[in-house]
Design a protein around this motif. Structure first.
Motif, PDB file in Angstrom:
ATOM      1  N   ALA A 212       0.702  -1.446   0.081  1.00 35.30           N
ATOM      2  CA  ALA A 212      -0.322  -0.044  -0.182  1.00 35.30           C
ATOM      3  C   ALA A 212       1.115   0.800   0.002  1.00 35.30           C
ATOM      4  N   LEU A 213       0.816   2.028  -0.821  1.00 33.01           N
ATOM      5  CA  LEU A 213       1.552   3.305  -1.298  1.00 33.01           C
ATOM      6  C   LEU A 213       0.773   4.847  -1.439  1.00 33.01           C
ATOM      7  N   THR A 214       0.656   5.580  -0.645  1.00 38.42           N
ATOM      8  CA  THR A 214       0.283   6.731  -0.287  1.00 38.42           C
ATOM      9  C   THR A 214       0.856   7.547  -0.725  1.00 38.42           C
ATOM     10  N   THR A 215       0.518   9.351  -1.825  1.00 38.54           N
ATOM     11  CA  THR A 215       1.431  10.873  -1.944  1.00 38.54           C
ATOM     12  C   THR A 215       1.090  11.647  -1.814  1.00 38.54           C
ATOM     13  N   TYR A 216       1.588  12.516  -1.240  1.00 33.21           N
ATOM     14  CA  TYR A 216       0.602  13.640  -1.154  1.00 33.21           C
ATOM     15  C   TYR A 216       1.771  14.931  -1.640  1.00 33.21           C
ATOM     16  N   GLN A 217       1.302  15.966  -2.551  1.00 28.14           N
ATOM     17  CA  GLN A 217       2.065  16.796  -2.925  1.00 28.14           C
ATOM     18  C   GLN A 217       1.872  18.144  -2.684  1.00 28.14           C
ATOM     19  N   ASP A 218       2.703  19.203  -2.725  1.00 33.59           N
ATOM     20  CA  ASP A 218       2.217  20.388  -3.045  1.00 33.59           C
ATOM     21  C   ASP A 218       3.007  21.311  -4.020  1.00 33.59           C
ATOM     22  N   PHE A 219       2.617  22.087  -4.451  1.00 34.28           N
ATOM     23  CA  PHE A 219       3.615  22.911  -5.267  1.00 34.28           C
ATOM     24  C   PHE A 219       2.613  24.535  -5.840  1.00 34.28           C
ATOM     25  N   GLU A 220       3.833  25.360  -5.364  1.00 34.93           N
ATOM     26  CA  GLU A 220       3.422  26.760  -5.514  1.00 34.93           C
ATOM     27  C   GLU A 220       4.198  27.551  -6.315  1.00 34.93           C
ATOM     28  N   GLN A 221       4.390  28.576  -7.872  1.00 32.48           N
ATOM     29  CA  GLN A 221       5.361  29.458  -7.856  1.00 32.48           C
ATOM     30  C   GLN A 221       4.084  30.608  -8.151  1.00 32.48           C
TER      31      GLN A 221
END
Length: 504
Positions: free
Chosen positions: A324-333
């Protein structure tokens, strides 16, 4: 404003192949390379796919610390940057030359098998790695619809059984200073930790062709914390935290060709006044340092990224593993780019704002025995992307009285993406030399898009023929002249509503 919804109710992929293979036995002196191309650990010689693996030792020996440098040692893989400073990957000639932040690539990207669905998210993934796996050719069965060209998986270095630390410092021209380091080791008998970082600062390297000005400074810092927890012989957990900040200058363009779309003014029969200034611009010298950009649109960028990855592996028996794998990503520019390679404002994006947040989870079962290797699983994605760009073109041939001196326009784009998929793959060995491969994938994807072209405020010092936004004046004039019914006039209040975050 345009609102539309894209629904792909069924995307079904089926692949089957008969693979003839000859067992390759490495000499004892050669290191065995283990890869996860089929979402399970196996020797690269047993994969049965076209794959290139660059080990951590190779990267250390050749000082490969960026995406551009890694592509130089992988045949068929090409890295480039769009005019809006977004990475573009081309694998075996297949790529997607798109500058938008929220455009899916043709080559999918992963870190420790966790998807990075948009190329910009992988900008600073290539440091402190155990290896890089590049799968060439369509990989849609296991890796989804955005892997037409292939898939790239960055495998991070993991904590060892003993304490270790290291680092290196590199100094180069343009006052380049690069620093890499790591600290790794056991925290307890069942928990290991590894912290790594990389940073780079360098002065400007591009020279303006029209004035004493420079561009191209680099300034970024990236850090990664990896935790491995193995409470039992049959279970293990991985936690990966990645973050970086990049304030580097976007690369300016080189002006090498000219093809005017407007040669005479339709009303007067004379060339537009701005055409002479464009025609007077010399082409850029054949020098890698030579380029140009508008002094009013100074190329600049501020980017921030955070990624959280969690993974668990459980051996249900001697042959079957649940993952089981989960990922959260947040990016701003926030950035400004010059897209024409001239000291004039012809295609300059400033200001430009963008953001991405994405959550992806996957669960799968994998089995390996003497005659068969199979994997079945499902994944789910929720992603949101947004961009707001102002295009400046005051020195273009549009800046005339007949066009109400338009010179600025804006576009805002928001996406909500929901995707789920089921997949399965089987490798069945008929003999030692003959293997049958069968795979299938079902994908359901929904994309809700809110796209709005709006009248940006006039630039300071420009001719104002309306209420502060000449683009609005032009479209109102055209709408009234054409007798469009119903016609809702565009006003500067629409712009103000957008800038303050209210609905248009």
């Amino acid at each position: 404003m345009n609102n539309f919804r894209k629904k792909n109710p069924i995307v079904l992929g089926i692949a089957s192949a008969v693979m003839l293979s000859t067992n390759v036995y490495a000499a004892p002196a050669l290191e065995e390379v283990i890869v996860t191309a089929n979402k399970r650990a196996e020797n690269i010689n047993d994969v049965g796919l076209s794959i290139s693996a660059v080990t951590g030792d190779q990267m250390a020996e050749q000082k490969l610390t960026s995406l551009e440098e890694i592509t130089s040692v992988v045949p068929g893989l090409v890295f480039s940057s769009s005019t809006s400073n977004t990475p573009i990957f081309t694998l075996r000639g297949i790529g997607f030359n798109e500058q938008s932040l929220g455009a899916y690539p043709a080559t999918s990207l992963y870190i420790d098998e966790a998807p990075m669905p948009f190329p910009v998210l992988a900008s600073h993934a290539a440091y402190d790695l155990e290896r890089v796996e590049v799968l060439k050719g369509p990989q849609g069965i296991l890796f989804g619809q955005n892997s037409t060209g292939g898939a790239i998986n960055f495998i991070t270095a993991k904590p060892g059984q003993e304490f270790e630390a290291g680092g290196d410092v590199s100094i180069g021209n343009y006052s380049r200073k690069e620093l890499n380091g790591f600290v790794s080791g056991p925290v307890t008998d069942t928990l290991g930790a590894r912290f790594a970082f990389t940073s780079l600062q360098a002065d400007e390297w591009q020279k303006s062709a029209s004035r004493n000005d420079e561009n191209g400074a680099q300034d970024y810092f990236a850090g990664r914390l990896v935790l491995e927890f193995t409470p039992t012989d049959r279970s293990s957990y991985l936690f990966n935290i990645n973050a970086w900040q990049d304030d580097s200058d976007p690369q300016a363009q080189q002006y090498v060709a000219y093809n005017p779309a407007i040669k005479v003014d339709a009303a007067t029969g004379n060339p537009p006044g701005t055409l002479a200034a464009i025609e007077a611009q010399p082409f850029t010298d054949e020098d890698t340092e030579a380029a140009d950009w508008s002094p009013l649109i100074d190329p600049s960028s501020e980017r921030d990224y955070l990624q959280l990855v969690g993974r668990g592996d459980w051996d249900l028996n001697d042959e079957i593993t649940l993952t089981a794998l989960t990922t959260y990503q947040d990016f701003e520019q926030e950035q400004s780019t010059d897209g024409d390679g001239l000291p004039l404002e012809l295609f300059d994006l400033s200001p430009s704002h963008g953001a991405i947040d994405t959550w992806i989870s996957e669960i799968r079962l994998a089995s390996v025995n003497a005659t068969s290797k199979w994997v079945i699983g499902a994944n789910f994605e929720e992603s949101n992307t947004s961009e707001d760009q102002t295009l400046n073109y005051i020195d273009s041939t549009n800046y005339t009285d007949q066009n109400a001196y338009i010179h600025r326009s804006g576009i805002a784009l928001d996406q909500e993406i929901s995707t789920y998929a089921f997949f399965g793959n089987l490798d069945y060995s008929l003999t030692d030399q003959l293997t049958v491969k069968v795979g299938a994938r079902y994908t359901d994807s929904t994309i809700d898009v809110n796209s709005c072209n709006y009248a940006a405020a006039n630039a300071p010092g420009s001719i104002d023929v309306g209420d502060g936004a000449n683009t609005a004046t032009l479209f109102n004039t055209l709408g009234n002249a054409l007798g469009t019914v119903p016609f809702t006039p565009v006003s500067y209040t629409h712009l103000r509503a957008h800038e303050t975050g209210r609905n248009l």
